[in-house]
Design an enzyme around this catalytic site. Structure first.
Site, PDB file in Angstrom:
ATOM      1  N   PRO A  13      47.318  52.142  46.162  1.00 17.14           N
ATOM      2  CA  PRO A  13      46.745  51.132  45.279  1.00 17.14           C
ATOM      3  C   PRO A  13      45.869  51.749  44.189  1.00 17.14           C
ATOM      4  O   PRO A  13      45.410  52.885  44.310  1.00 17.14           O
ATOM      5  CB  PRO A  13      45.870  50.293  46.219  1.00 17.14           C
ATOM      6  CG  PRO A  13      46.246  50.707  47.602  1.00 17.14           C
ATOM      7  CD  PRO A  13      46.711  52.119  47.491  1.00 17.14           C
ATOM      8  N   TYR A  45      53.061  54.289  56.992  1.00 19.43           N
ATOM      9  CA  TYR A  45      52.753  55.297  55.977  1.00 19.43           C
ATOM     10  C   TYR A  45      53.502  56.609  56.136  1.00 19.43           C
ATOM     11  O   TYR A  45      54.273  56.994  55.264  1.00 19.43           O
ATOM     12  CB  TYR A  45      51.232  55.552  55.951  1.00 19.43           C
ATOM     13  CG  TYR A  45      50.477  54.302  55.602  1.00 19.43           C
ATOM     14  CD1 TYR A  45      50.542  53.787  54.314  1.00 19.43           C
ATOM     15  CD2 TYR A  45      49.741  53.591  56.548  1.00 19.43           C
ATOM     16  CE1 TYR A  45      49.893  52.606  53.969  1.00 19.43           C
ATOM     17  CE2 TYR A  45      49.084  52.411  56.218  1.00 19.43           C
ATOM     18  CZ  TYR A  45      49.166  51.927  54.931  1.00 19.43           C
ATOM     19  OH  TYR A  45      48.542  50.764  54.590  1.00 19.43           O
ATOM     20  N   HIS A  64      47.009  55.610  50.617  1.00 19.31           N
ATOM     21  CA  HIS A  64      46.645  54.521  51.522  1.00 19.31           C
ATOM     22  C   HIS A  64      46.588  54.884  53.011  1.00 19.31           C
ATOM     23  O   HIS A  64      45.960  54.187  53.806  1.00 19.31           O
ATOM     24  CB  HIS A  64      47.659  53.388  51.300  1.00 19.31           C
ATOM     25  CG  HIS A  64      47.136  52.021  51.560  1.00 19.31           C
ATOM     26  ND1 HIS A  64      46.205  51.743  52.544  1.00 19.31           N
ATOM     27  CD2 HIS A  64      47.408  50.834  50.981  1.00 19.31           C
ATOM     28  CE1 HIS A  64      45.963  50.452  52.539  1.00 19.31           C
ATOM     29  NE2 HIS A  64      46.665  49.880  51.600  1.00 19.31           N
ATOM     30  N   SER A 122      47.157  40.466  48.737  1.00 23.60           N
ATOM     31  CA  SER A 122      45.981  40.953  49.442  1.00 23.60           C
ATOM     32  C   SER A 122      44.739  40.565  48.658  1.00 23.60           C
ATOM     33  O   SER A 122      44.701  40.714  47.436  1.00 23.60           O
ATOM     34  CB  SER A 122      46.071  42.479  49.558  1.00 23.60           C
ATOM     35  OG  SER A 122      45.040  42.973  50.358  1.00 23.60           O
TER      36      SER A 122
HETATM   37  N1  COA Z   1      34.069  25.087  52.043  1.00 25.13           N
HETATM   38  C1  COA Z   1      33.171  25.804  51.352  1.00 25.13           C
HETATM   39  N2  COA Z   1      33.125  27.146  51.375  1.00 25.13           N
HETATM   40  C2  COA Z   1      34.032  27.788  52.141  1.00 25.13           C
HETATM   41  C3  COA Z   1      35.000  27.090  52.883  1.00 25.13           C
HETATM   42  C4  COA Z   1      34.987  25.668  52.812  1.00 25.13           C
HETATM   43  N3  COA Z   1      35.859  24.937  53.495  1.00 25.13           N
HETATM   44  N4  COA Z   1      35.747  27.993  53.545  1.00 25.13           N
HETATM   45  C5  COA Z   1      35.270  29.217  53.227  1.00 25.13           C
HETATM   46  N5  COA Z   1      34.224  29.101  52.372  1.00 25.13           N
HETATM   47  C6  COA Z   1      33.405  30.177  51.807  1.00 25.13           C
HETATM   48  C7  COA Z   1      33.071  31.266  52.821  1.00 25.13           C
HETATM   49  O1  COA Z   1      31.892  30.961  53.489  1.00 25.13           O
HETATM   50  C8  COA Z   1      32.907  32.475  51.941  1.00 25.13           C
HETATM   51  O2  COA Z   1      31.626  32.415  51.324  1.00 25.13           O
HETATM   52  P1  COA Z   1      30.940  33.677  50.547  1.00 25.13           P
HETATM   53  O3  COA Z   1      31.586  33.753  49.214  1.00 25.13           O
HETATM   54  O4  COA Z   1      29.537  33.267  50.473  1.00 25.13           O
HETATM   55  O5  COA Z   1      31.186  34.872  51.385  1.00 25.13           O
HETATM   56  C9  COA Z   1      33.944  32.281  50.870  1.00 25.13           C
HETATM   57  O6  COA Z   1      34.173  30.872  50.830  1.00 25.13           O
HETATM   58  C10 COA Z   1      35.221  33.030  51.107  1.00 25.13           C
HETATM   59  O7  COA Z   1      35.896  32.569  52.259  1.00 25.13           O
HETATM   60  P2  COA Z   1      37.491  32.482  52.289  1.00 25.13           P
HETATM   61  O8  COA Z   1      37.991  32.334  50.911  1.00 25.13           O
HETATM   62  O9  COA Z   1      37.898  31.467  53.290  1.00 25.13           O
HETATM   63  O10 COA Z   1      38.013  33.902  52.702  1.00 25.13           O
HETATM   64  P3  COA Z   1      37.409  35.049  53.568  1.00 25.13           P
HETATM   65  O11 COA Z   1      36.277  35.674  52.849  1.00 25.13           O
HETATM   66  O12 COA Z   1      37.229  34.522  54.922  1.00 25.13           O
HETATM   67  O13 COA Z   1      38.607  36.107  53.504  1.00 25.13           O
HETATM   68  C11 COA Z   1      40.464  37.331  54.335  1.00 25.13           C
HETATM   69  C12 COA Z   1      39.830  35.959  54.166  1.00 25.13           C
HETATM   70  C13 COA Z   1      41.808  37.176  55.005  1.00 25.13           C
HETATM   71  C14 COA Z   1      40.694  37.947  52.959  1.00 25.13           C
HETATM   72  C15 COA Z   1      39.525  38.228  55.182  1.00 25.13           C
HETATM   73  O14 COA Z   1      39.390  37.696  56.473  1.00 25.13           O
HETATM   74  C16 COA Z   1      40.022  39.637  55.359  1.00 25.13           C
HETATM   75  O15 COA Z   1      40.676  39.953  56.350  1.00 25.13           O
HETATM   76  N6  COA Z   1      39.687  40.535  54.400  1.00 25.13           N
HETATM   77  C17 COA Z   1      40.144  41.897  54.405  1.00 25.13           C
HETATM   78  C18 COA Z   1      41.529  41.968  53.799  1.00 25.13           C
HETATM   79  C19 COA Z   1      41.937  43.390  53.591  1.00 25.13           C
HETATM   80  O16 COA Z   1      41.637  44.249  54.389  1.00 25.13           O
HETATM   81  N7  COA Z   1      42.607  43.646  52.442  1.00 25.13           N
HETATM   82  C20 COA Z   1      42.942  44.951  52.028  1.00 25.13           C
HETATM   83  C21 COA Z   1      43.958  45.600  52.845  1.00 25.13           C
HETATM   84  S1  COA Z   1      44.140  47.237  52.238  1.00 25.13           S
HETATM   85  C1  HC5 Z   2      42.218  48.289  46.229  1.00 21.67           C
HETATM   86  C2  HC5 Z   2      42.919  47.228  46.965  1.00 21.67           C
HETATM   87  C3  HC5 Z   2      43.985  47.736  47.822  1.00 21.67           C
HETATM   88  C4  HC5 Z   2      44.656  46.732  48.673  1.00 21.67           C
HETATM   89  C5  HC5 Z   2      45.747  47.364  49.426  1.00 21.67           C
HETATM   90  C6  HC5 Z   2      46.417  46.488  50.423  1.00 21.67           C
HETATM   91  O1  HC5 Z   2      46.153  45.343  50.534  1.00 21.67           O
HETATM   92  O2  HC5 Z   2      47.339  47.083  51.176  1.00 21.67           O
HETATM   93  C7  HC5 Z   2      47.974  46.356  52.226  1.00 21.67           C
HETATM   94  C8  HC5 Z   2      47.587  46.987  53.538  1.00 21.67           C
HETATM   95  C9  HC5 Z   2      47.997  46.248  54.739  1.00 21.67           C
HETATM   96  O3  HC5 Z   2      48.192  46.886  55.765  1.00 21.67           O
HETATM   97  O4  HC5 Z   2      48.117  45.028  54.699  1.00 21.67           O
HETATM   98  C10 HC5 Z   2      49.476  46.488  52.033  1.00 21.67           C
HETATM   99  N1  HC5 Z   2      50.064  45.738  50.903  1.00 21.67           N
HETATM  100  C11 HC5 Z   2      49.734  46.369  49.618  1.00 21.67           C
HETATM  101  C12 HC5 Z   2      51.506  45.806  51.085  1.00 21.67           C
HETATM  102  C13 HC5 Z   2      49.648  44.330  50.870  1.00 21.67           C
END
Ligand code: COA
Ligand code: HC5
Length: 628
Positions: free
Chosen positions: A122, A109, A345, A556
């Site tokens: 975002p 950043y 961000h 993401s």
């Molecule tokens: N059969 C049936 N259900 C399943 C399944 C399977 N084989 N595998 C997973 N599921 C279910 C889970 O139990 C969960 O249930 P819920 O809806 O009741 O919570 C749902 O499906 C979602 O699981 P899944 O799709 O596997 O993804 P996740 O929720 O584990 O998410 C990530 C994965 C990578 C997105 C998460 O770990 C993460 O890191 N999130 C943050 C990302 C982030 O910070 N983004 C922004 C950055 S700025």
């Molecule tokens: C409101 C949703 C914002 C999501 C932002 C996001 O996923 O940013 C990522 C952050 C990171 O460190 O993975 C970066 N990305 C936009 C480049 C995927």
């Protein structure tokens, strides 16, 4: 289940009943309660990262390049350089709370010189509101502000429910960084200030209307927050004293390339009045942008138009100057019923912002304006800016660049309504893996090759954890996508390949959220090398490394309770930004690209994603019937 972000159930209002109405000047020191119990981010084993790095490269580089990289990796491992850097990292990990967080903040950043608008900030689009006039706009804004203040109270009183992932508590630090903070441009590197932690935390927010900024004090002298009606009355006063539309859009300066803005900033704050006004914006709890109505578009285009408005404001003649892009959170409420936010961000990831939104939306459903007699409040202070010739020139330059950026951004929101998480779940597949495989298939269908694909994974299981990357493109995802395009393959085989690819994706996800992914480790080794002033190891000067870092697909998943659309720009000039919000029965997907790149097209990619999702459901249904 792994990777499920869980929040302790909390009703808005619940806090209110048990909350101490504290004078805001007595905000407690940031609580370390949840921080101390959390594990520290590990430094993964060197050999593991090297092996995983080579495996990751397999589908995205040529045999020849891979052969060359294998040799470089071997040198790195056997020549002692890797070992030395690894030791350096391990030392850093022992000495700091998180070996990565400061480096990450800087390299991802604060050192990044591209404009924050479009390139890193975002946007979030909230469901369309049914108001079309200033009263509706202000009523909505007043409720929203009151809701955010309720949320702030949870932060101030340390009563936020601790989130968890896979049953483990998450680091809550980011919540303490999102209010009362602001980015400040520097000539080479930016900084972020957080006024929440200081001795005199702010009691005001900033409102911007017709490019004019105002201070709105949102607490009474006894420390209680203003009520919705009080806020409404103050907003009305602001609206009425900012009717002129011919003002200089000072805020557009913040949309510039960071070096340019850094210079313009120094110019701007040479003047004492300007300096005080800028400081008032930086110090404010958050900003609310009361936007002018935008040209109407068809229902089909509406979501895409609003996503663009959140990302850049629509251009110099629309709302791009109605922003202070350095401000961490800016809520946007348009006179035409448009609402959402844009956030800077650097201080935090999407999930804390989305949690705030979900909470505020719930609060807003509850609060109704009850008119009651009240003590008249002082007129909100308008922030003055002296526009010198230099500042005027900088504004003109910023307007031109913003218009170029606006024309260059290609946005398509796909409100995929056929199914959501339900279908993959019924077929015992991870919804995230399923959707990611649809992106892989869509990409292969458009370009006949696969590409380096990034998916954000949360590292918040660790103290001060931010993110690592899940490498979505694997040999298995590639085999699946190719099989879908191969007329000689049977559905039974395709579905097996899909299951395998989703399974591998799940394993990679699990590795990433447990601190065992490769990207941040490689970055750490590289930065350690720079810090040690050693010559750069060959693996970082290699074509394969450049290919791996050139994410044609930057994706993401950010889930929310509210039916909102999240969006961000692409990471590279010839790639796509894909943010998706999978709900139970539908999926909101925002796709961005740059018009200046002839090869990309957001609408085309959106169609390819839609087709891929439908074809994959058909595949699952077809094979499920065949099995019966
Ligand atoms: N059969 C049936 N259900 C399943 C399944 C399977 N084989 N595998 C997973 N599921 C279910 C889970 O139990 C969960 O249930 P819920 O809806 O009741 O919570 C749902 O499906 C979602 O699981 P899944 O799709 O596997 O993804 P996740 O929720 O584990 O998410 C990530 C994965 C990578 C997105 C998460 O770990 C993460 O890191 N999130 C943050 C990302 C982030 O910070 N983004 C922004 C950055 S700025
Ligand atoms: C409101 C949703 C914002 C999501 C932002 C996001 O996923 O940013 C990522 C952050 C990171 O460190 O993975 C970066 N990305 C936009 C480049 C995927």
């Amino acid at each position: 289940m792994l990777g499920v972000l869980v929040r302790a159930a909390l009703r808005p209002g619940m806090v209110k009943q048990c909350r101490l109405v504290k004078p805001v000047t007595q905000i407690p020191e940031r609580s370390m309660v949840h921080q101390e119990g959390l594990p520290k981010l590990p430094v993964p084993p060197l050999k593991q990262t090297c092996e995983r790095y080579l495996a990751m490269l397999e589908p995205i580089v040529s045999e020849e390049e891979l052969g060359h990289t294998r040799k470089l990796v071997e040198e790195f491992l056997k020549g002692g350089v890797g070992e030395r850097l690894q030791k350096g990292l391990e030392r850093r990990a022992r000495k700091t709370e998180n070996w990565l967080s400061e480096w990450w903040m800087q390299s991802a950043y604060l050192d990044c010189r591209m404009p924050v608008a479009v390139y890193t900030s975002p946007g979030i689009v909230l469901p369309r509101m049914h108001f079309h006039d200033r009263q509706g706009q202000m009523r909505f804004a007043a409720k929203l502000i009151a809701g955010v203040l309720e949320f702030k109270n949870m932060i101030d009183t340390d009563t936020l429910p601790v989130e968890s992932l896979g049953g483990k508590p998450l680091c809550m630090d980011q919540y303490y960084q999102i209010l009362s903070s602001c980015r400040i441009p520097g000539p080479k590197r930016d900084t972020v200030v957080n006024h929440a932690i200081g001795k005199t935390p702010p009691t005001h927010i900033t409102i911007v209307h017709n490019f004019q900024f105002f201070i709105l004090v949102v607490y009474n002298s006894d420390g209680t927050p203003l009520t919705v009606d009080q806020i409404y009355m103050q907003l009305e006063k602001i609206w009425n004293s900012s009717l002129q539309t011919n003002k200089e859009p000072i805020g557009i300066l913040t949309s510039q390339h960071r070096n340019t803005w850094g210079k313009a900033y120094n110019n701007l704050i040479k003047d004492k009045t300007n300096k005080e006004s800028v400081r008032a914006i930086q110090k404010s709890i958050f900003t609310v942008c009361l936007d002018a109505p935008m040209p109407r578009v068809s229902d089909e285009l509406y979501q895409s138009r609003v996503a663009a408005q959140m990302l850049h404001g629509g251009g110099a003649r629309w709302n791009s100057g109605n922003r202070w892009f350095d401000k961490t959170i800016q809520f946007i409420v348009g006179e035409d019923g448009t609402c959402g936010l844009v956030y800077e961000h650097a201080p935090a990831e999407g999930p804390p912002i989305v949690f705030l939104i979900d909470y505020v939306v719930k609060c807003m459903q509850r609060t109704e304006i009850v008119r009651s007699p009240m003590v008249p409040l002082a007129m909100p202070q308008k922030l003055r800016f002296n526009i010198t010739t230099d500042v005027k020139r900088d504004i003109e330059n910023a307007k031109q660049n913003m218009n170029i950026m606006v024309h260059d951004l290609d946005v398509k929101v796909l409100m995929f309504s056929h199914f959501g998480k339900n279908v993959p779940k019924q077929h015992n597949l991870s919804p995230d893996g399923f959707v990611q495989m649809a992106f892989q298939l869509a990409y292969l269908r458009m370009y006949n090759v696969c590409c380096s694909t990034y998916e954000s994974a949360s590292l918040r299981m660790f103290q001060y954890g931010r993110t690592d990357a899940i490498r979505v493109t694997t040999a298995d995802s590639h085999s699946f996508a190719q099989a879908m395009e191969d007329p000689d393959k049977q559905n039974a085989e395709r579905v097996e390949l899909l299951r395998k690819a989703v399974q591998i994706h799940k394993e990679n996800t699990s590795n990433a959220i447990h601190g065992q992914a490769i990207d941040r480790h490689l970055l750490g080794l590289k930065l350690q090398g720079i810090e040690d002033l050693t010559s750069m190891p060959g693996i970082f000067m290699d074509t394969s490394y450049a290919v791996a870092e050139h994410y044609h697909l930057s994706t993401s998943q950010v889930g929310s309770k509210t039916d909102c659309v999240m969006c961000f720009g692409p990471m590279v000039p010839d790639g796509y930004g894909v943010c998706y919000n999978p709900m139970d029965e539908h999926i909101n997907i925002a796709i961005t690209a740059f018009n200046s790149c002839e090869e990309t097209n957001a609408a085309k990619f959106a169609r390819a994603v839609k087709d891929a999702l439908l074809d994959m459901r058909a595949l699952l249904e077809d094979t499920a019937t065949a099995e019966q």
